[in-house]
Motif scaffolding. Structure first.
Motif, PDB file in Angstrom:
ATOM      1  N   ARG A 181       0.819  -1.199   0.000  1.00 30.86           N
ATOM      2  CA  ARG A 181       0.000   0.000   0.000  1.00 30.86           C
ATOM      3  C   ARG A 181       0.856   1.253   0.000  1.00 30.86           C
ATOM      4  O   ARG A 181       0.560   2.234  -0.663  1.00 30.86           O
ATOM      5  N   SER A 222      -0.417  12.381   4.957  1.00 32.80           N
ATOM      6  CA  SER A 222      -1.393  11.855   5.918  1.00 32.80           C
ATOM      7  C   SER A 222      -2.614  11.272   5.211  1.00 32.80           C
ATOM      8  O   SER A 222      -3.371  10.503   5.785  1.00 32.80           O
ATOM      9  N   LEU A 223      -2.789  11.628   3.926  1.00 35.22           N
ATOM     10  CA  LEU A 223      -3.967  11.144   3.209  1.00 35.22           C
ATOM     11  C   LEU A 223      -3.854   9.681   2.805  1.00 35.22           C
ATOM     12  O   LEU A 223      -4.840   9.064   2.422  1.00 35.22           O
ATOM     13  N   PHE A 278      -3.770   7.227   4.429  1.00 35.20           N
ATOM     14  CA  PHE A 278      -4.534   6.380   5.330  1.00 35.20           C
ATOM     15  C   PHE A 278      -5.692   5.679   4.626  1.00 35.20           C
ATOM     16  O   PHE A 278      -6.043   4.556   4.955  1.00 35.20           O
ATOM     17  N   ILE A 279      -6.262   6.318   3.620  1.00 35.22           N
ATOM     18  CA  ILE A 279      -7.426   5.683   2.970  1.00 35.22           C
ATOM     19  C   ILE A 279      -7.059   4.386   2.264  1.00 35.22           C
ATOM     20  O   ILE A 279      -7.934   3.603   1.936  1.00 35.22           O
ATOM     21  N   LEU A 280      -5.777   4.173   2.009  1.00 37.29           N
ATOM     22  CA  LEU A 280      -5.388   2.921   1.346  1.00 37.29           C
ATOM     23  C   LEU A 280      -5.237   1.776   2.340  1.00 37.29           C
ATOM     24  O   LEU A 280      -4.991   0.647   1.950  1.00 37.29           O
ATOM     25  N   GLY A 281      -5.378   2.085   3.630  1.00 36.24           N
ATOM     26  CA  GLY A 281      -5.213   1.050   4.653  1.00 36.24           C
ATOM     27  C   GLY A 281      -3.802   1.078   5.205  1.00 36.24           C
ATOM     28  O   GLY A 281      -2.848   1.342   4.488  1.00 36.24           O
ATOM     29  N   THR A 282      -3.703   0.830   6.514  1.00 38.07           N
ATOM     30  CA  THR A 282      -2.377   0.843   7.134  1.00 38.07           C
ATOM     31  C   THR A 282      -2.269  -0.315   8.113  1.00 38.07           C
ATOM     32  O   THR A 282      -3.247  -0.696   8.742  1.00 38.07           O
ATOM     33  N   ARG A 290       2.347   3.119   9.543  1.00 35.99           N
ATOM     34  CA  ARG A 290       1.550   4.324   9.749  1.00 35.99           C
ATOM     35  C   ARG A 290       2.440   5.555   9.669  1.00 35.99           C
ATOM     36  O   ARG A 290       3.571   5.543  10.141  1.00 35.99           O
ATOM     37  N   TYR A 315       0.346  11.265  11.131  1.00 36.53           N
ATOM     38  CA  TYR A 315      -1.035  11.563  11.493  1.00 36.53           C
ATOM     39  C   TYR A 315      -1.769  10.318  11.966  1.00 36.53           C
ATOM     40  O   TYR A 315      -2.509  10.335  12.941  1.00 36.53           O
ATOM     41  N   ARG A 316      -1.517   9.205  11.260  1.00 42.51           N
ATOM     42  CA  ARG A 316      -2.218   7.968  11.597  1.00 42.51           C
ATOM     43  C   ARG A 316      -1.812   7.469  12.982  1.00 42.51           C
ATOM     44  O   ARG A 316      -2.629   6.937  13.730  1.00 42.51           O
ATOM     45  N   VAL A 327      -5.172  -4.882   8.604  1.00 38.94           N
ATOM     46  CA  VAL A 327      -5.012  -3.618   7.877  1.00 38.94           C
ATOM     47  C   VAL A 327      -6.171  -2.694   8.229  1.00 38.94           C
ATOM     48  O   VAL A 327      -7.332  -3.042   8.021  1.00 38.94           O
ATOM     49  N   GLU A 328      -5.838  -1.519   8.757  1.00 38.81           N
ATOM     50  CA  GLU A 328      -6.885  -0.584   9.191  1.00 38.81           C
ATOM     51  C   GLU A 328      -7.300   0.346   8.067  1.00 38.81           C
ATOM     52  O   GLU A 328      -6.450   0.894   7.369  1.00 38.81           O
ATOM     53  N   PHE A 329      -8.595   0.538   7.928  1.00 38.24           N
ATOM     54  CA  PHE A 329      -9.107   1.504   6.960  1.00 38.24           C
ATOM     55  C   PHE A 329      -9.975   2.532   7.682  1.00 38.24           C
ATOM     56  O   PHE A 329     -10.563   2.230   8.714  1.00 38.24           O
ATOM     57  N   PRO A 330     -10.048   3.740   7.113  1.00 42.02           N
ATOM     58  CA  PRO A 330     -10.821   4.775   7.796  1.00 42.02           C
ATOM     59  C   PRO A 330     -12.321   4.518   7.734  1.00 42.02           C
ATOM     60  O   PRO A 330     -13.046   4.935   8.628  1.00 42.02           O
TER      61      PRO A 330
END
Lengths: 246, 334
Positions: A97, A171-172, A174-178, A183, A186-187, B237-240
């Motif tokens: 990711r 920081s954006l 994050f929408i792809l999954g972490t 991380r 920000y995450r 895997v964490e998603f928002p």
């Protein structure tokens, strides 16, 4: 007021979050931003040269690319690259990711950096190109040896600003999954905020961003001043009184 | 279910889908509410509102950094017409002043509106089980149309505590941890977790996820459960948002999604996804309130009891979960 301090500026919680913010977050944020900036500089320079070319065929694709990637919200581009490419079966990075995220930010940066370079190149006096051509250099050679080197010096301040912008945009991803370990700042702050039920770790994340961005902003100003006033205009320090009497 | 982790606070928010009808700039809404709460608390009218506003603005900007709208205000404009109860069990509607609402005669409800079938935006309207239930409760209390504020799950508990909302309704699992920081209504929904996989996957249940990548929504109870029970065999895997998690599943970036079962069912219906295994976690959803807001909490509980007793709950339930049976505790009495 008390509530605001408790929920947003709780020093204890900020301190508690800092080690992880620095260890995991800062590292990943820097990896992402530097990676994206490298992609952006390489592709952006190419695109800028296309953009100032006299051939329409080269100018047009550059123009379209810049319009699209500057015009889309970063989060959308990230989703398109990070989720869209794999869906379409294009998987250059397998399931990493982070790699898709860096690519997406790099593609966005390319558009902005291309504009920065274009402005830099165009700011070089026309006479420079004319003179270089008149001594027998080809267009490409004149660009490479005369115009681009002068232009690049001038774009260092805006380039640094672009790096700062990329750092914040990271920081954006994050929408792809972490997963734990990948991380960014920000995450990391967000996870800690979830655990504590308090916004303070995210404010802590903000402090870590400032740790990167404030020195860079100073650097931009310094570069800018240097470019305008020339190198080291600072006068030699006057001999101190001690030296004079000693 | 979801949202979860910790204490109240924050969960990986689902970014609100935008289609809102009326929108107010987030900072002003936020500072307004914060300012109001502060003034009330201190009774000192001279609270430095400017400072509060600036701090609130900072906070909002911080949230905005995450790329998600901090808050979007949406006013629900339709939905089932309020049904007045005349049933024997109906209680006197409370005077709306006693409830001490932020906006006087209507509820300001925080919700992470990206969690179908509980709350989502469709054709510019807020729809979902939670939305309809809150509207019904609101009309039983003699209040106007509730105002739904789309908030990131990351910050929704903090915002509630900060006095930004009267209540939160966002498919929130009642947990002891959260109960320490906010108050919950009586349970209004039973849910479990489930593992969703792409159609044709060879994963048949949570026993087959060794070495796989399993998506969860950040901050949810599903995330906590996954972390605890299979964190050492699979990559979590964490998603928002639940939507982002399922997009990743469909694009092949993850092997499964572990999330509340009603959400899985909704996704199964959209296609491409199948239910691998249900994991009975016996979770209950509740509405959240500020800890000192007993008047509103009690009023909502009373309204909820009525709605269950006269069968309205069953109607709403059947609308959103046509194939499920209404749990016994929510069936009409008599």
């Amino acid at each position: 007021m008390e509530q605001v301090v408790r929920l947003f500026f709780n020093p204890e919680l900020i301190l508690q979050a800092l080690p992880q913010l620095l260890r995991e977050g800062l590292r990943n944020t820097l990896v992402i931003s530097v990676g994206a900036t490298v992609i952006g500089v390489v592709l952006g320079l190419g695109l800028a040269l296309m953009g100032v070319s006299r051939t329409r065929l080269l100018r047009l694709p550059a123009l379209v690319y810049i319009d699209i990637f500057r015009g889309l919200p970063a989060i959308l581009t990230i989703a398109l690259v990070g989720l869209g490419l794999p869906t379409a079966g294009i998987r250059p990075f397998g399931r990493s990711r982070l790699a898709y995220g860096v690519l997406a930010l790099g593609l966005i940066a390319t558009a902005y950096i291309a504009e920065i370079f274009r402005a830099g190149i165009q700011s070089v006096d026309k006479g420079q190109m004319e003179a270089a051509r008149s001594v027998g250099m080809s267009y490409m050679l004149a660009m490479r040896l005369v115009v681009v080197p002068q232009g690049i010096r001038r774009v260092l301040p805006p380039l640094t600003s672009e790096f700062i912008a990329i750092t914040k945009d990271s920081s954006l991803l994050f929408i792809l999954g972490t997963t734990i370990g990948e991380r960014e700042i920000y995450r990391v702050g967000q996870s800690a905020a979830q655990q504590t039920g308090n916004f303070s770790p995210i404010v802590g994340a903000g402090l870590v961003y400032l740790l990167i961005t404030i020195p860079l902003t100073r650097l931009v100003n310094l570069l800018d001043r240097r470019l305008r006033e020339g190198k080291d205009v600072v006068a030699e320090p006057l001999p101190s009184e001690a030296e004079m009497t000693g | 279910m979801w949202r979860a982790t910790g204490a109240h606070a924050a969960v990986g928010g689902r970014s609100g889908a935008a289609g809102s009808s009326t929108m107010r700039p987030a900072p002003s809404r936020f500072s307004e509410a914060l300012g109001a709460a502060a003034a009330e608390r201190d009774t000192v009218k001279t609270v430095n509102r400017t400072l509060v506003a600036v701090l609130a603005l900072l906070a909002v900007l911080g949230a905005a950094c995450g790329g998600e709208p901090a808050t979007e205000t949406t006013t629900a404009t339709d939905g089932p017409a309020p049904t007045e109860t005349t049933g024997a069990g109906a209680t006197e509607p409370m005077s709306t002043e006693e409830l001490g609402l932020l906006e006087g005669d209507r509820l300001v409800v925080g919700s992470d509106i990206a969690f179908a079938p509980f709350e989502s935006v469709q054709d510019g309207e807020n729809v979902g089980f939670d939305i309809d239930l809150v509207k019904e409760i609101s009309s039983r209390l003699g209040l106007g149309e509730p105002e739904f504020v789309n908030a990131s799950f990351d910050t929704i508990f903090t915002q509630l505590a900060a006095g930004d909302f009267d209540m939160i309704a966002s498919a929130i699992t009642i947990t002891e941890e959260r109960d320490q920081t906010i108050d919950f209504s009586d349970p209004y929904f039973l849910a479990s977790q489930a593992l969703a996989v792409p159609e044709g996957s060879d994963i048949e249940g949570v026993g087959d996820i060794e070495g796989k990548q399993i998506a969860v929504q950040a901050g949810t109870t599903g995330f906590e459960y996954a972390q605890e029970n299979f964190g050492d065999q699979a990559t979590i895997v964490e998603f928002p948002t639940s939507e982002a998690a399922f997009t990743a599943l469909r694009s092949g970036q993850v092997d499964g999604v572990f999330i509340d079962i009603p959400v899985v069912n909704e996704q199964v219906e959209s296609g491409g996804v199948e239910l691998a295994e249900e994991v009975d976690t016996g979770e209950e959803y509740g509405f959240g309130f500020q800890t000192d807001d007993d008047a509103l909490t009690d009023a909502v509980n009373t309204a909820l009891d009525e709605i269950i007793a006269d069968g309205t709950y069953e109607e709403i339930f059947t609308e959103y979960f046509p194939n499920a049976e209404v749990p016994e505790q929510f069936q009409a009495q008599g």
